[in-house]
Motif scaffolding. Structure first.
Motif, PDB file in Angstrom:
ATOM      1  N   GLY A 202      -1.295  10.187   4.168  1.00  0.00           N
ATOM      2  CA  GLY A 202      -1.028   9.422   2.946  1.00  0.00           C
ATOM      3  C   GLY A 202       0.279   8.669   3.122  1.00  0.00           C
ATOM      4  N   SER A 203       0.390   7.497   2.495  1.00  0.00           N
ATOM      5  CA  SER A 203       1.673   6.789   2.557  1.00  0.00           C
ATOM      6  C   SER A 203       2.014   6.244   1.178  1.00  0.00           C
ATOM      7  N   TYR A 204       3.278   6.396   0.795  1.00  0.00           N
ATOM      8  CA  TYR A 204       3.697   6.105  -0.569  1.00  0.00           C
ATOM      9  C   TYR A 204       5.017   5.357  -0.568  1.00  0.00           C
ATOM     10  N   PRO A 205       5.033   4.118  -1.047  1.00  0.00           N
ATOM     11  CA  PRO A 205       6.297   3.378  -1.083  1.00  0.00           C
ATOM     12  C   PRO A 205       7.304   4.051  -1.999  1.00  0.00           C
ATOM     13  N   ALA A 206       8.578   3.888  -1.701  1.00  0.00           N
ATOM     14  CA  ALA A 206       9.629   4.432  -2.560  1.00  0.00           C
ATOM     15  C   ALA A 206       9.519   3.802  -3.945  1.00  0.00           C
ATOM     16  N   THR A 207       9.751   4.587  -4.984  1.00  0.00           N
ATOM     17  CA  THR A 207       9.736   4.038  -6.337  1.00  0.00           C
ATOM     18  C   THR A 207      11.123   4.209  -6.936  1.00  0.00           C
TER      19      THR A 207
ATOM     20  N   LEU B  10      -8.277   5.751 -15.326  1.00  0.00           N
ATOM     21  CA  LEU B  10      -8.693   6.396 -14.085  1.00  0.00           C
ATOM     22  C   LEU B  10      -7.507   6.373 -13.128  1.00  0.00           C
ATOM     23  N   ILE B  11      -6.912   7.536 -12.927  1.00  0.00           N
ATOM     24  CA  ILE B  11      -5.723   7.658 -12.072  1.00  0.00           C
ATOM     25  C   ILE B  11      -6.216   8.089 -10.689  1.00  0.00           C
ATOM     26  N   SER B  70      -5.274   3.118 -11.959  1.00  0.00           N
ATOM     27  CA  SER B  70      -3.899   3.154 -11.453  1.00  0.00           C
ATOM     28  C   SER B  70      -3.938   3.694 -10.034  1.00  0.00           C
ATOM     29  N   GLY B  71      -3.410   2.909  -9.080  1.00  0.00           N
ATOM     30  CA  GLY B  71      -3.242   3.423  -7.723  1.00  0.00           C
ATOM     31  C   GLY B  71      -4.320   2.992  -6.744  1.00  0.00           C
ATOM     32  N   PRO B 148      -1.599  -1.154  -9.957  1.00  0.00           N
ATOM     33  CA  PRO B 148      -0.991  -0.344  -8.895  1.00  0.00           C
ATOM     34  C   PRO B 148      -0.425   0.969  -9.444  1.00  0.00           C
ATOM     35  N   GLY B 149      -0.237   1.942  -8.553  1.00  0.00           N
ATOM     36  CA  GLY B 149       0.289   3.236  -8.969  1.00  0.00           C
ATOM     37  C   GLY B 149       1.797   3.268  -9.170  1.00  0.00           C
ATOM     38  N   ILE B 150       2.524   2.356  -8.539  1.00  0.00           N
ATOM     39  CA  ILE B 150       3.991   2.385  -8.642  1.00  0.00           C
ATOM     40  C   ILE B 150       4.412   2.121 -10.095  1.00  0.00           C
TER      41      ILE B 150
END
Lengths: 247, 247
Positions: A202-207, B10-11, B70-71, B148-150
């Motif tokens: 999984g990859s997740y950008p910094a928030t 829907l997450i 979202s995401g 987007p999820g951010i």
């Protein structure tokens, strides 16, 4: 191949759906299930309605090994979870003497009016798991675990479930990499590693809210086989501008 | 009777189901929908899987007026939402020229590699709603809004949806009472008011995290008719040891 139990969470309450309350119980449960080696497959948040609760409990109970509900077990008329769970399994609601006894013992000054007795009126033949210092039972009906919405109670009570309920399997192996690269620049390398090893990446950008300041992307490598996860993470660490970390 | 649109959220993301990330987008969406007069009926959180996303999008789209995802719209292989939405409606994925043009315009130095072009490969015939300063489109397919999820992007983009999408109806009237009584002691009074007036009454015990110190129970009174809600709240305020407040 480790045989892991599957789980679903059912968050019950108009207060979540109207934005009055931020649900943190899902994350509390999710973290606990990771530790216990169980896979949380899905969560649903639904309104305070007996029919909606009953439908969701029945459906999720049939399609998952374990179901955890949160909320709707207080003393007021919008608390309908016990009724919904009972309806899902065709059970009656009965006064639960052990709960009433614990109410007397733990809070001797509590006035046992009709509203409070609702909190001790439970689906028949349910099991109760007790948490030290609390009279609220963690009610189990078949594979459904009924928990309160209040985060500090939810959290204590989830810890009181004996580990054999979860299947006594080790957690998945998880490695975290903190990278200075943007997600779009490391995607090809991650894809290559995911194809080469039997791992989930999984990859997740910094928030805005991240506490780790010195990274642009968090990469997670997970799987059942520790040596494969470690090898994949080491290979990625070499290929990316990355360091190991923990969350 | 006001005709309100119904909505589902829907997450999408393994990071929520494994507890790595706390979902705050549901609350952001829920608060916005309250302001826009829309009723959020349910939310689901699901894994990163094309088939699971596709099934959920199709089912929620058929049963609600609006669906918000979202995401799962980033550049890596675990980002599968556009693919899932396209599959739900039997659509192809195509390069979206307007998005590519905005990428060039807003971030001229961005390297448009294959991974980043995935973020501009959208379900055919979709609509895009633009948010000032961002090249990420808010993709609309039928009644499904893909976000987007951010959290900071989710929040800005939700505000960019024109108000006529929500049906242009006033929000429900809501009054909050902060009470010094315990929930179990005021239940009977609340039940009486709920039966007497056409309002929804919720009651929530104080938790550890509440910022309002001087109460034991928060009571909410809600409904479509402002005068009925106000009358019910006034009557309750008189009957309980309560004061009005805001959240």
């Amino acid at each position: 191949m480790i045989n892991r139990k599957s789980a679903a969470a059912l968050i019950i309450g108009d207060e979540i759906l109207s934005g009055k309350t931020l649900d943190t119980n899902t994350q509390t449960l999710a973290k606990h299930l990771v530790r216990m080696g169980v896979t949380l497959q899905k969560t649903e948040t639904i309104r305070d309605s007996v029919d909606i609760i009953s439908e969701a409990v029945k459906r999720l109970s049939e399609s998952h090994d374990m179901v955890f509900t949160s909320g709707g077990i207080g003393p007021t008329l919008d608390d309908l979870t016990y009724e919904g769970v009972a309806k899902a399994f065709g059970l009656n609601l009965l006064k639960h003497e052990a709960t009433i006894a614990r109410m007397h013992e733990i809070q001797p000054n509590l006035v046992l009016n009709e509203a409070r007795l609702r909190m001790a009126t439970l689906p028949e033949k349910c099991d109760a798991i007790w948490t030290g210092g609390l009279w609220v039972p963690l009610v189990c009906v078949h594979n459904v675990y009924v928990l309160p919405g209040i985060p500090r109670l939810f959290s204590s009570m989830i810890e009181s479930i004996p580990s054999d309920h979860f299947g006594d399997v080790p957690p998945r192996e998880r490695k975290i990499l903190w990278c200075d690269l943007a997600e779009g620049d490391l995607a090809a390398t991650l894809d290559k590693a995911a194809k080469e090893y039997d791992v989930a990446i999984g990859s997740y950008p910094a928030t805005n809210n991240d506490s780790k300041k010195l990274y642009r992307t968090m990469v997670t490598v997970e799987g059942d086989e520790a040596d494969i996860v470690i090898a994949a993470a080491e290979q990625l660490k070499g290929a990316l501008n990355a360091r190991y970390g923990t969350v």
